[in-house]
Design a protein around this motif. Structure first.
Motif, PDB file in Angstrom:
ATOM      1  N   HIS A 117       0.830  -1.214   0.000  1.00 31.64           N
ATOM      2  CA  HIS A 117       0.000   0.000   0.000  1.00 31.64           C
ATOM      3  C   HIS A 117       0.857   1.254   0.000  1.00 31.64           C
ATOM      4  O   HIS A 117       0.487   2.267  -0.585  1.00 31.64           O
ATOM      5  CB  HIS A 117      -0.938   0.000   1.208  1.00 31.64           C
ATOM      6  N   GLN A 118       2.010   1.169   0.668  1.00 32.36           N
ATOM      7  CA  GLN A 118       2.869   2.355   0.703  1.00 32.36           C
ATOM      8  C   GLN A 118       3.518   2.619  -0.646  1.00 32.36           C
ATOM      9  O   GLN A 118       3.871   3.737  -0.961  1.00 32.36           O
ATOM     10  CB  GLN A 118       3.931   2.190   1.794  1.00 32.36           C
ATOM     11  N   GLN A 119       3.646   1.559  -1.440  1.00 31.35           N
ATOM     12  CA  GLN A 119       4.280   1.737  -2.762  1.00 31.35           C
ATOM     13  C   GLN A 119       3.279   2.165  -3.835  1.00 31.35           C
ATOM     14  O   GLN A 119       3.657   2.573  -4.910  1.00 31.35           O
ATOM     15  CB  GLN A 119       4.926   0.421  -3.210  1.00 31.35           C
ATOM     16  N   ARG A 367      15.455  -2.428   7.029  1.00 35.04           N
ATOM     17  CA  ARG A 367      15.697  -1.320   6.098  1.00 35.04           C
ATOM     18  C   ARG A 367      14.504  -1.124   5.180  1.00 35.04           C
ATOM     19  O   ARG A 367      13.768  -2.066   4.877  1.00 35.04           O
ATOM     20  CB  ARG A 367      16.964  -1.554   5.273  1.00 35.04           C
ATOM     21  N   PHE A 368      14.281   0.132   4.775  1.00 36.31           N
ATOM     22  CA  PHE A 368      13.291   0.427   3.741  1.00 36.31           C
ATOM     23  C   PHE A 368      14.085   0.626   2.469  1.00 36.31           C
ATOM     24  O   PHE A 368      14.905   1.556   2.396  1.00 36.31           O
ATOM     25  CB  PHE A 368      12.534   1.721   4.057  1.00 36.31           C
ATOM     26  N   ASP A 369      13.856  -0.216   1.504  1.00 34.83           N
ATOM     27  CA  ASP A 369      14.671  -0.207   0.284  1.00 34.83           C
ATOM     28  C   ASP A 369      16.147  -0.222   0.676  1.00 34.83           C
ATOM     29  O   ASP A 369      16.593  -1.182   1.255  1.00 34.83           O
ATOM     30  CB  ASP A 369      14.313   0.989  -0.611  1.00 34.83           C
ATOM     31  N   PRO A 372      18.869   1.967   5.797  1.00 32.62           N
ATOM     32  CA  PRO A 372      18.784   1.208   7.044  1.00 32.62           C
ATOM     33  C   PRO A 372      18.012   2.012   8.100  1.00 32.62           C
ATOM     34  O   PRO A 372      18.234   3.214   8.247  1.00 32.62           O
ATOM     35  CB  PRO A 372      20.252   1.025   7.454  1.00 32.62           C
ATOM     36  N   VAL A 373      17.100   1.345   8.785  1.00 33.51           N
ATOM     37  CA  VAL A 373      16.281   2.032   9.787  1.00 33.51           C
ATOM     38  C   VAL A 373      16.598   1.493  11.181  1.00 33.51           C
ATOM     39  O   VAL A 373      16.667   2.247  12.146  1.00 33.51           O
ATOM     40  CB  VAL A 373      14.787   1.856   9.452  1.00 33.51           C
ATOM     41  N   LEU A 374      16.805   0.181  11.271  1.00 34.78           N
ATOM     42  CA  LEU A 374      17.179  -0.425  12.556  1.00 34.78           C
ATOM     43  C   LEU A 374      18.451  -1.250  12.347  1.00 34.78           C
ATOM     44  O   LEU A 374      18.576  -1.951  11.348  1.00 34.78           O
ATOM     45  CB  LEU A 374      16.066  -1.342  13.068  1.00 34.78           C
ATOM     46  N   GLY A 391      13.227   8.568  22.053  1.00 32.98           N
ATOM     47  CA  GLY A 391      14.212   8.699  20.970  1.00 32.98           C
ATOM     48  C   GLY A 391      13.828   9.822  20.030  1.00 32.98           C
ATOM     49  O   GLY A 391      12.648  10.167  19.933  1.00 32.98           O
ATOM     50  N   ALA A 392      14.823  10.352  19.333  1.00 31.59           N
ATOM     51  CA  ALA A 392      14.560  11.461  18.419  1.00 31.59           C
ATOM     52  C   ALA A 392      13.633  11.005  17.294  1.00 31.59           C
ATOM     53  O   ALA A 392      13.483   9.799  17.063  1.00 31.59           O
ATOM     54  CB  ALA A 392      15.887  11.931  17.833  1.00 31.59           C
ATOM     55  N   THR A 393      13.033  11.948  16.597  1.00 33.08           N
ATOM     56  CA  THR A 393      12.162  11.565  15.475  1.00 33.08           C
ATOM     57  C   THR A 393      13.008  10.831  14.430  1.00 33.08           C
ATOM     58  O   THR A 393      14.157  11.195  14.188  1.00 33.08           O
ATOM     59  CB  THR A 393      11.515  12.788  14.793  1.00 33.08           C
ATOM     60  N   GLY A 394      12.406   9.796  13.892  1.00 30.34           N
ATOM     61  CA  GLY A 394      13.102   9.033  12.863  1.00 30.34           C
ATOM     62  C   GLY A 394      14.096   8.026  13.413  1.00 30.34           C
ATOM     63  O   GLY A 394      14.849   7.407  12.658  1.00 30.34           O
ATOM     64  N   SER A 395      14.103   7.825  14.752  1.00 34.92           N
ATOM     65  CA  SER A 395      15.093   6.893  15.295  1.00 34.92           C
ATOM     66  C   SER A 395      14.634   5.431  15.205  1.00 34.92           C
ATOM     67  O   SER A 395      15.382   4.525  15.562  1.00 34.92           O
ATOM     68  CB  SER A 395      15.423   7.264  16.745  1.00 34.92           C
ATOM     69  N   GLY A 396      13.402   5.210  14.739  1.00 35.16           N
ATOM     70  CA  GLY A 396      12.970   3.834  14.495  1.00 35.16           C
ATOM     71  C   GLY A 396      12.003   3.268  15.526  1.00 35.16           C
ATOM     72  O   GLY A 396      11.741   2.059  15.527  1.00 35.16           O
ATOM     73  N   LYS A 397      11.428   4.113  16.360  1.00 33.09           N
ATOM     74  CA  LYS A 397      10.530   3.626  17.428  1.00 33.09           C
ATOM     75  C   LYS A 397       9.264   2.992  16.850  1.00 33.09           C
ATOM     76  O   LYS A 397       8.893   1.872  17.213  1.00 33.09           O
ATOM     77  CB  LYS A 397      10.139   4.792  18.365  1.00 33.09           C
ATOM     78  N   SER A 398       8.606   3.735  15.937  1.00 36.49           N
ATOM     79  CA  SER A 398       7.361   3.188  15.369  1.00 36.49           C
ATOM     80  C   SER A 398       7.655   1.923  14.577  1.00 36.49           C
ATOM     81  O   SER A 398       6.875   0.962  14.602  1.00 36.49           O
ATOM     82  CB  SER A 398       6.706   4.213  14.444  1.00 36.49           C
ATOM     83  N   THR A 399       8.789   1.919  13.871  1.00 34.50           N
ATOM     84  CA  THR A 399       9.129   0.747  13.065  1.00 34.50           C
ATOM     85  C   THR A 399       9.242  -0.495  13.955  1.00 34.50           C
ATOM     86  O   THR A 399       8.785  -1.583  13.578  1.00 34.50           O
ATOM     87  CB  THR A 399      10.444   0.995  12.307  1.00 34.50           C
ATOM     88  N   LEU A 400       9.812  -0.329  15.149  1.00 34.29           N
ATOM     89  CA  LEU A 400       9.924  -1.468  16.082  1.00 34.29           C
ATOM     90  C   LEU A 400       8.539  -2.057  16.371  1.00 34.29           C
ATOM     91  O   LEU A 400       8.365  -3.281  16.363  1.00 34.29           O
ATOM     92  CB  LEU A 400      10.536  -0.995  17.415  1.00 34.29           C
ATOM     93  N   LEU A 407       3.225  -5.832  10.835  1.00 36.34           N
ATOM     94  CA  LEU A 407       2.739  -5.027   9.713  1.00 36.34           C
ATOM     95  C   LEU A 407       3.867  -4.922   8.687  1.00 36.34           C
ATOM     96  O   LEU A 407       3.641  -4.786   7.493  1.00 36.34           O
ATOM     97  CB  LEU A 407       2.283  -3.650  10.191  1.00 36.34           C
ATOM     98  N   TYR A 408       5.099  -4.969   9.158  1.00 40.79           N
ATOM     99  CA  TYR A 408       6.253  -5.226   8.302  1.00 40.79           C
ATOM    100  C   TYR A 408       6.821  -6.564   8.757  1.00 40.79           C
ATOM    101  O   TYR A 408       6.751  -6.895   9.938  1.00 40.79           O
ATOM    102  CB  TYR A 408       7.351  -4.166   8.473  1.00 40.79           C
ATOM    103  N   GLU A 409       7.397  -7.316   7.818  1.00 37.55           N
ATOM    104  CA  GLU A 409       7.930  -8.623   8.191  1.00 37.55           C
ATOM    105  C   GLU A 409       9.453  -8.610   8.175  1.00 37.55           C
ATOM    106  O   GLU A 409      10.075  -8.062   7.269  1.00 37.55           O
ATOM    107  CB  GLU A 409       7.403  -9.676   7.205  1.00 37.55           C
ATOM    108  N   LEU A 440      -1.934   3.464  16.869  1.00 38.58           N
ATOM    109  CA  LEU A 440      -0.928   3.948  15.930  1.00 38.58           C
ATOM    110  C   LEU A 440      -0.664   5.437  16.127  1.00 38.58           C
ATOM    111  O   LEU A 440      -1.484   6.166  16.677  1.00 38.58           O
ATOM    112  CB  LEU A 440      -1.388   3.682  14.490  1.00 38.58           C
ATOM    113  N   GLN A 441       0.524   5.842  15.656  1.00 43.91           N
ATOM    114  CA  GLN A 441       0.924   7.237  15.851  1.00 43.91           C
ATOM    115  C   GLN A 441      -0.061   8.213  15.194  1.00 43.91           C
ATOM    116  O   GLN A 441      -0.326   9.279  15.728  1.00 43.91           O
ATOM    117  CB  GLN A 441       2.319   7.438  15.258  1.00 43.91           C
ATOM    118  N   GLU A 442      -0.576   7.821  14.034  1.00 39.80           N
ATOM    119  CA  GLU A 442      -1.581   8.673  13.393  1.00 39.80           C
ATOM    120  C   GLU A 442      -2.879   7.896  13.360  1.00 39.80           C
ATOM    121  O   GLU A 442      -3.166   7.180  12.410  1.00 39.80           O
ATOM    122  CB  GLU A 442      -1.144   9.017  11.967  1.00 39.80           C
TER     123      GLU A 442
END
Ligand SMILES: Nc1ncnc2c1ncn2[C@@H]1O[C@H](COP(=O)(O)OP(=O)(O)OP(=O)(O)O)[C@@H](O)[C@H]1O
Ligand SMILES: [Mg+2]
Length: 606
Positions: A117-119, A367-369, A372-374, A391-400, A407-409, A440-442
């Motif tokens: 869906h994101q793509q 990683r997204f494409d 690297p995210v984590l 953690g700062a924005t973009g540090s990977g908290k939501s991704t965890l 939701l991601y594998e 979710l965050q949003e």
């Protein structure tokens, strides 16, 4: 009438014919009936010129004109009945097929992974589900079924014409490849211009849709004039594309008429000559002209059918792109060996019990494409504890958390996440998600009532359960202040609620899930500090045995957590109790010092 036809798992239909057959299968009988009726109409109509021929040629010998006239009426009546059958069977078949296509596409889209869906842009997916299904329907229900009618019309017409006069028939037949070729030549170009119109229309509706959904931004930044000009420019391009198309169509019809006219002229000239020299009777001449005129339109539409076929082919590919995309389980099975065979022997109670245990992230990288995210993240969340993530924005908290909810594998070689020692890839996906409540965050709210928004987690929720969840989420007072209470409709995406009200509605919704593991991804950011405390206290006292993961930028939200993980650029920077981290003089300490005045820091008392 319609039957839902589920494709067997993994049996993706990849070729065009296969996909068309797959959709047509459910309404094939109706299509066949429609084709049969259509052929009958043609056969009955094709008999009328022969009756006229006999009537005209028997005039001199005093033939029975009344009988011929009656026969024509009977043939015409029969044609009316079969035409009714053709239209009604065809419409039923087309609608049945469209319904099946819509159902299957919608079901498929709901099961496709988040990454898919994101793509893919929503507008593009919507266009595939509307314009492309319409085009396939148009082709199958009109052009494809018409091929049979046209084939029989040409065959029977020529059968009669050849019987009447061989040479005149050859003159008529010679025009067919010319007309089909000419029509094909134009329709390929017309198709391209149609495509341009479609694309321009898509751009125009994207601008309109963006301005509607972003109306607040448009007003707030005074962008009305700019947006109007932008819309105006695109509107002009769209209008021009239609004018170009219409000019080409006008040329096509004009030249087509000229070609047909030349062909008719040749038949009239040669037909008259044959009549004069006695090789054609006047009755045959009239019948011949009738057969020839009956073929003009169908022959011209043959070129159109060929060009429409290529357009429909493109649409079939575009729909196949959605239907053949691997759904979550299949896509994840590619990522990891375990997801291919989740442990279905686990009962729901066993899974619920598992989820109360420790959660262990082991060397997780993601990683997204190519980004690297984590990177090599390892930590443990003790079962039943309250765990904070900072953690700062973009540090990977939501991704965890999205990885935890699958939701991601995670791929096989990118580490693992274990709950009570069990790899989450071995837990069936729906069962896992049922046991993880995540805000979710949003948060997204449907344009339904608040009550419906809260109760989407289960169909059997009692109003008492909804009230209890709202109470913990500190939402009760807000709902009481609305005149319609829980029946208040929240508007598209919840626009009629404030940011904090939206967040609390999302929290209440999650709480009704009664999950043993709860994740709040920055879910208290839009509520005031007092409500923040109230919600956390209610959570602690009423849901004390659940594991709670709190992500926040606000240290006061996290200060009472048993442990806090501090993330920095996708890595674990600090991990420990709030007091330990405060003493450590690291990131957490700096954030505390920035956000709190000295009196508010009570870590030293621990
Ligand atoms: N769908 C995506 N495609 C590409 N990159 C993404 C996607 N989602 C997130 N990212 C990137 O991954 C990184 C981590 O994002 P994440 O949402 O986990 O951060 P976060 O710590 O939750 O930030 P915040 O505090 O702002 O919520 C960011 O750099 C972001 O740009
Ligand atoms: Mg986030």
């Amino acid at each position: 009438m319609s039957r839902s036809r589920k494709r067997p798992e993994g049996a993706a239909v990849s070729n065009r014919t296969g996909l068309v057959l797959h959709f047509v299968r459910g309404s094939a009988f109706l299509f066949l009936l429609s084709i049969f009726c259509s052929m009958m109409v043609t056969l009955l109509q094709l008999y009328i010129p022969r009756v006229i021929e006999e009537a005209v040629d028997s005039l001199e010998s005093g033939g029975n004109l009344v009988a011929s006239a009656l026969l024509i009426v009977v043939l015409a009546l029969g044609a009316v009945l079969f035409r009714y059958g053709r239209i009604s069977f065809n419409e039923q078949a087309a609608q049945t097929m469209m319904k099946a296509m819509r159902d299957e596409l919608h079901a498929r889209i709901l099961h496709l992974p988040l990454s898919w869906h994101q793509q893919n842009a929503t507008g593009d997916i919507m266009q595939r589900c509307t314009n492309d299904t319409d085009r396939i329907n148009e082709f199958v229900s009109h052009q494809l079924t018409d091929v049979f009618r046209i084939a029989i019309l040409i065959a029977v017409s020529f059968f009669h014409m050849f019987q009447m006069n061989l040479r005149l028939s050859f003159i008529a037949a010679a025009a067919i490849p010319v007309v089909v070729g000419y029509s094909l030549f134009f329709h390929v170009r017309i198709g391209k211009r149609f495509l341009v119109c479609d694309e321009e229309e898509g751009l125009l509706s994207t601008i309109a849709q963006e301005n509607l959904t972003g109306i607040r931004v448009v007003h707030a930044f005074g962008r009305e004039r700019y947006e109007q000009e932008r819309f105006g420019r695109q509107n002009e391009r769209y209008t021009d594309s239609w004018i170009d198309l219409m000019k080409l169509l006008a040329l096509f019809w004009g030249c087509g008429d000229l070609l047909s006219g030349i062909q008719v002229m040749l038949i009239i000239v040669f037909g008259s000559v044959f009549c004069v020299n006695g090789t054609l009777t006047p009755g045959q001449f009239i019948a011949f002209l009738s057969y020839n005129s009956m073929m003009v339109w169908p022959v011209r539409s043959l070129g159109r059918i060929i060009s429409e076929m290529s357009k429909a082919g493109v649409s079939i590919d575009r729909i196949g792109y959605i239907l053949n995309a691997p759904d979550e389980e299949a896509a994840f099975a590619k990522e990891s060996r375990a997801a291919a065979k989740p442990d279905s022997a686990l009962t729901e109670e066993e899974i619920a019990e598992l989820m109360r245990g420790d959660i262990r992230f082991e060397h997780v990288s993601f990683r997204f494409d190519d980004t690297p995210v984590l990177s090599d993240v390892s930590f443990t969340i003790p079962g039943g504890s309250t765990f904070g993530i900072l953690g700062a924005t973009g540090s990977g908290k939501s991704t965890l958390m999205l990885l935890l909810d699958r939701l991601y594998e995670l791929s096989e070689e990118s580490g693992s996440i274990r709950i009570s020692g069990k790899d989450i890839r071995d837990i069936p996906l729906p069962a896992l998600r049922k046991q993880i409540g995540i805000v979710l965050q949003e948060p997204f709210l449907f344009s339904r009532t608040i009550g419906e928004n809260i109760s989407i987690t289960r169909s059997s929720l009692t109003s008492e359960e909804i009230r209890r969840a709202s109470d913990i989420a500190a939402l009760e007072d807000t709902i009481d202040s609305f005149s319609s209470g829980y029946d208040t409709v929240v508007g598209e995406r919840g626009v009629t609620l404030s940011g904090g009200q939206k967040q609390r509605t999302a929290i209440a919704r999650m709480l009704t899930q009664n999950a043993p593991l709860m994740v709040f991804d920055d879910s208290l950011s839009a509520v005031d500090a007092e409500t923040d405390v109230r919600i956390r206290e209610a959570l602690k006292s009423r849901l004390s045995d659940a594991t709670v993961i709190l992500i926040s930028h606000r240290v006061t939200t996290l200060m009472e957590a048993d442990q806090i993980l501090v993330m920095e650029q996708g890595r674990v920077a600090e991990l420990g109790s709030p007091a330990q981290l405060y003493r450590k003089n690291g990131i957490y300490r700096r954030v505390c010092d920035l956000q709190l005045s000295a009196g508010e820091v009570d870590h030293e008392s621990e």
